[in-house]
Scaffold this motif. Structure first.
Motif, PDB file in Angstrom:
ATOM      1  N   ALA A 202       0.828  -1.206   0.000  1.00 22.31           N
ATOM      2  CA  ALA A 202       0.000   0.000   0.000  1.00 22.31           C
ATOM      3  C   ALA A 202       0.860   1.252   0.000  1.00 22.31           C
ATOM      4  N   GLY A 203       1.945   1.229   0.767  1.00 25.99           N
ATOM      5  CA  GLY A 203       2.848   2.364   0.807  1.00 25.99           C
ATOM      6  C   GLY A 203       3.525   2.618  -0.523  1.00 25.99           C
ATOM      7  N   LEU A 204       3.887   1.558  -1.226  1.00 28.00           N
ATOM      8  CA  LEU A 204       4.525   1.699  -2.535  1.00 28.00           C
ATOM      9  C   LEU A 204       3.562   2.283  -3.564  1.00 28.00           C
ATOM     10  N   ARG A 205       2.284   1.985  -3.426  1.00 26.11           N
ATOM     11  CA  ARG A 205       1.287   2.462  -4.385  1.00 26.11           C
ATOM     12  C   ARG A 205       0.714   3.828  -4.010  1.00 26.11           C
ATOM     13  N   HIS A 206       1.012   4.298  -2.800  1.00 29.22           N
ATOM     14  CA  HIS A 206       0.490   5.597  -2.370  1.00 29.22           C
ATOM     15  C   HIS A 206       1.204   6.717  -3.119  1.00 29.22           C
ATOM     16  N   ARG A 207       0.447   7.707  -3.597  1.00 28.84           N
ATOM     17  CA  ARG A 207       1.052   8.853  -4.254  1.00 28.84           C
ATOM     18  C   ARG A 207       1.422   9.886  -3.204  1.00 28.84           C
ATOM     19  N   GLY A 208       2.693  10.184  -3.075  1.00 23.78           N
ATOM     20  CA  GLY A 208       3.185  11.080  -2.053  1.00 23.78           C
ATOM     21  C   GLY A 208       3.989  10.327  -1.011  1.00 23.78           C
ATOM     22  N   PHE A 209       4.298  10.996   0.086  1.00 24.23           N
ATOM     23  CA  PHE A 209       5.133  10.408   1.129  1.00 24.23           C
ATOM     24  C   PHE A 209       4.364   9.362   1.924  1.00 24.23           C
ATOM     25  N   ALA A 210       4.987   8.202   2.131  1.00 20.45           N
ATOM     26  CA  ALA A 210       4.383   7.127   2.921  1.00 20.45           C
ATOM     27  C   ALA A 210       5.395   6.640   3.946  1.00 20.45           C
ATOM     28  N   LEU A 211       4.992   6.643   5.218  1.00 21.26           N
ATOM     29  CA  LEU A 211       5.870   6.187   6.294  1.00 21.26           C
ATOM     30  C   LEU A 211       5.383   4.870   6.861  1.00 21.26           C
ATOM     31  N   ILE A 212       6.324   3.942   7.057  1.00 25.18           N
ATOM     32  CA  ILE A 212       6.036   2.729   7.826  1.00 25.18           C
ATOM     33  C   ILE A 212       7.111   2.604   8.899  1.00 25.18           C
ATOM     34  N   ASP A 213       6.703   2.750  10.162  1.00 23.31           N
ATOM     35  CA  ASP A 213       7.604   2.549  11.293  1.00 23.31           C
ATOM     36  C   ASP A 213       7.462   1.090  11.714  1.00 23.31           C
ATOM     37  N   ILE A 214       8.573   0.329  11.641  1.00 23.94           N
ATOM     38  CA  ILE A 214       8.510  -1.106  11.898  1.00 23.94           C
ATOM     39  C   ILE A 214       9.339  -1.448  13.138  1.00 23.94           C
ATOM     40  N   ILE A 215       8.676  -1.967  14.175  1.00 25.78           N
ATOM     41  CA  ILE A 215       9.395  -2.416  15.364  1.00 25.78           C
ATOM     42  C   ILE A 215      10.215  -3.645  14.977  1.00 25.78           C
ATOM     43  N   SER A 216      11.549  -3.528  15.106  1.00 22.33           N
ATOM     44  CA  SER A 216      12.449  -4.570  14.612  1.00 22.33           C
ATOM     45  C   SER A 216      13.473  -4.907  15.691  1.00 22.33           C
ATOM     46  N   PRO A 217      13.246  -5.966  16.477  1.00 26.03           N
ATOM     47  CA  PRO A 217      14.110  -6.268  17.628  1.00 26.03           C
ATOM     48  C   PRO A 217      15.577  -6.475  17.260  1.00 26.03           C
ATOM     49  N   CYS A 218      16.466  -5.911  18.091  1.00 30.40           N
ATOM     50  CA  CYS A 218      17.908  -6.094  17.938  1.00 30.40           C
ATOM     51  C   CYS A 218      18.359  -7.249  18.834  1.00 30.40           C
ATOM     52  N   VAL A 219      19.096  -8.194  18.277  1.00 27.22           N
ATOM     53  CA  VAL A 219      19.475  -9.381  19.041  1.00 27.22           C
ATOM     54  C   VAL A 219      20.921  -9.321  19.542  1.00 27.22           C
ATOM     55  N   THR A 220      21.623  -8.248  19.237  1.00 29.79           N
ATOM     56  CA  THR A 220      23.044  -8.202  19.604  1.00 29.79           C
ATOM     57  C   THR A 220      23.240  -7.817  21.059  1.00 29.79           C
ATOM     58  N   PHE A 221      24.451  -7.957  21.562  1.00 30.47           N
ATOM     59  CA  PHE A 221      24.755  -7.599  22.943  1.00 30.47           C
ATOM     60  C   PHE A 221      25.377  -6.206  23.006  1.00 30.47           C
ATOM     61  N   ASN A 222      25.432  -5.636  24.201  1.00 29.13           N
ATOM     62  CA  ASN A 222      26.008  -4.305  24.406  1.00 29.13           C
ATOM     63  C   ASN A 222      27.481  -4.417  24.769  1.00 29.13           C
ATOM     64  N   ASP A 223      28.255  -3.501  24.257  1.00 24.87           N
ATOM     65  CA  ASP A 223      29.663  -3.401  24.593  1.00 24.87           C
ATOM     66  C   ASP A 223      29.813  -2.111  25.394  1.00 24.87           C
ATOM     67  N   HIS A 224      30.527  -2.137  26.519  1.00 23.73           N
ATOM     68  CA  HIS A 224      30.576  -0.952  27.372  1.00 23.73           C
ATOM     69  C   HIS A 224      31.966  -0.695  27.917  1.00 23.73           C
ATOM     70  N   ARG A 225      32.232   0.573  28.217  1.00 28.22           N
ATOM     71  CA  ARG A 225      33.501   0.965  28.812  1.00 28.22           C
ATOM     72  C   ARG A 225      33.625   0.382  30.223  1.00 28.22           C
ATOM     73  N   GLY A 226      34.820   0.084  30.576  1.00 25.66           N
ATOM     74  CA  GLY A 226      35.055  -0.470  31.907  1.00 25.66           C
ATOM     75  C   GLY A 226      35.149  -1.979  31.917  1.00 25.66           C
ATOM     76  N   SER A 227      34.775  -2.612  30.860  1.00 25.82           N
ATOM     77  CA  SER A 227      34.844  -4.065  30.774  1.00 25.82           C
ATOM     78  C   SER A 227      36.170  -4.480  30.151  1.00 25.82           C
ATOM     79  N   THR A 228      36.821  -5.413  30.787  1.00 23.93           N
ATOM     80  CA  THR A 228      38.081  -5.906  30.232  1.00 23.93           C
ATOM     81  C   THR A 228      37.840  -6.864  29.077  1.00 23.93           C
ATOM     82  N   LYS A 229      36.606  -7.171  28.830  1.00 24.58           N
ATOM     83  CA  LYS A 229      36.248  -8.031  27.707  1.00 24.58           C
ATOM     84  C   LYS A 229      35.633  -7.209  26.558  1.00 24.58           C
TER      85      LYS A 229
END
Length: 357
Positions: A202-229
């Motif tokens: 539907a968005g591709l066929r819409h004339r004009g601007f079309a927004l689709i906000d898609i909740i897309s889970p991230c599966v990666t881990f966090n890297d942080h300062r202070g960790s020796t790993k």
């Protein structure tokens, strides 16, 4: 950007559309995203949508910015025109492509960081200019390439994997687009392909601007300062011969439920998001009621999904104003004009400048 080519061998029994193309013809290179990433599910939905609509890949312009979302166009429509721009600047690149050739089907893929932080200004103006494009935000609430800091879409009270609590109010791209006057606004979930494919179509066929906000889970881990790993600590203290990364694989999150129902979906980190599909009698043409409905669902702790808003059909042909209508451009795509007409020379430029003196 590293990529791995897919084998060109196609099974002879694959279903073809009226263009004689199979779904494989709408694919790109092998994904290098984390196993289980919701972005890959979005890619699969985009491939399905284009194949079913029977849009030739060479008639498409695909653009992106920076981030995990910036890699996504590499994984679909390998024969399409593509441009990976700098961080937050995808909207202006797409605007230029559309201004030069209105016959192209434009699809831009961005992330919540790419659109709602550094690219906020560009996002706002591509909406108000009503550029004829499908704008997809792959929304995971974090900066995935930089190890999981909160993005501008992270909800108040949400926690990072390492325990920090987000205390800053989020920017909601759906409500923002409604405020800016977008004519097509939708939200979906990467794991709900049954809903996502038709919304993309539907968005591709819409004339004009079309927004689709898609909740897309991230599966990666966090890297942080202070960790020796951490990777930074390792680079600072060891002689690195080969840059490598490892992310534990995870299963794709998928669900399916009926219109009007609410479904609580478990994320990889153990948290849960309540998705509610809009009911059958929902009116997506009343901007004020749509805004009120979305705010009500947010207050109830739910994420409303589906076609949330679409501008009513114009009563008169002159009412259908998109980017080209606003600026009164010529019907013929500029890319079809000879160079002599586009650049008539110094004398013509001098006459034009006199009009503004």
């Amino acid at each position: 950007m590293s990529y791995i080519k897919k084998p060109r061998v196609h099974h002879p029994g694959l279903t073809r559309n009226r263009l004689g193309l199979t779904r494989r013809d709408y694919e790109g290179t092998m994904s290098t995203l984390c196993a289980g990433c919701g972005h890959d599910s979005i890619t699969a939905a985009i491939i399905e949508a284009f194949w079913e609509l029977e849009i030739a890949p060479h008639e498409v312009a695909k653009t992106s910015g920076i981030g995990c979302s910036g890699k996504t166009p590499t994984y679909f429509l390998k024969e399409a025109h593509g441009f990976n721009g700098v961080h937050g600047r995808m909207p202006s690149i797409t605007t230029g492509a559309h201004a030069a050739n209105r016959e192209l089907v434009c699809i831009g893929v961005s992330g919540d960081g790419d659109s709602l932080s550094i690219g906020m200004g560009q996002f706002a103006h591509v909406v108000r200019r009503n550029v004829d494009m499908l704008y997809i935000i792959e929304n995971n609430g974090v900066y995935g390439l930089t190890k999981g800091q909160f993005s501008a879409s992270a909800d108040v009270g949400s926690t990072a994997k390492r325990g920090q609590v987000n205390r800053e109010h989020p920017i909601d791209s759906v409500l923002l687009s409604l405020n800016l006057g977008a004519g097509f606004v939708a939200r979906s979930f990467s794991g709900d392909k049954e809903q996502l494919v038709p919304i993309i179509q539907a968005g591709l066929r819409h004339r004009g601007f079309a927004l689709i906000d898609i909740i897309s889970p991230c599966v990666t881990f966090n890297d942080h300062r202070g960790s020796t790993k951490s990777y930074q600590y390792t680079r600072d203290n060891y002689n690195q011969l080969v840059y490598a990364d490892f992310v534990p694989p995870a299963e794709e999150i998928a669900t399916s439920f009926e219109a009007g129902d609410v479904r609580s979906v478990a994320m990889h980190d153990g948290s849960r998001i309540a998705f509610r599909k809009v009911p059958e009698d929902y009116d997506p043409t009343d901007r004020d009621q749509v805004y009120s409905y979305i705010r009500g669902r947010q207050q109830a702790g739910e994420v409303a999904t589906g076609l949330l808003y679409v501008e009513p059909a114009p009563r008169e042909a002159t009412d259908a104003v998109d980017f080209h209508g606003i600026h009164g451009t010529v019907d013929e795509p500029l890319s079809n004009y000879p160079f002599e007409d586009l650049c008539p020379g110094a004398d013509a430029l001098e006459k034009l400048q006199k009009r503004f003196r």
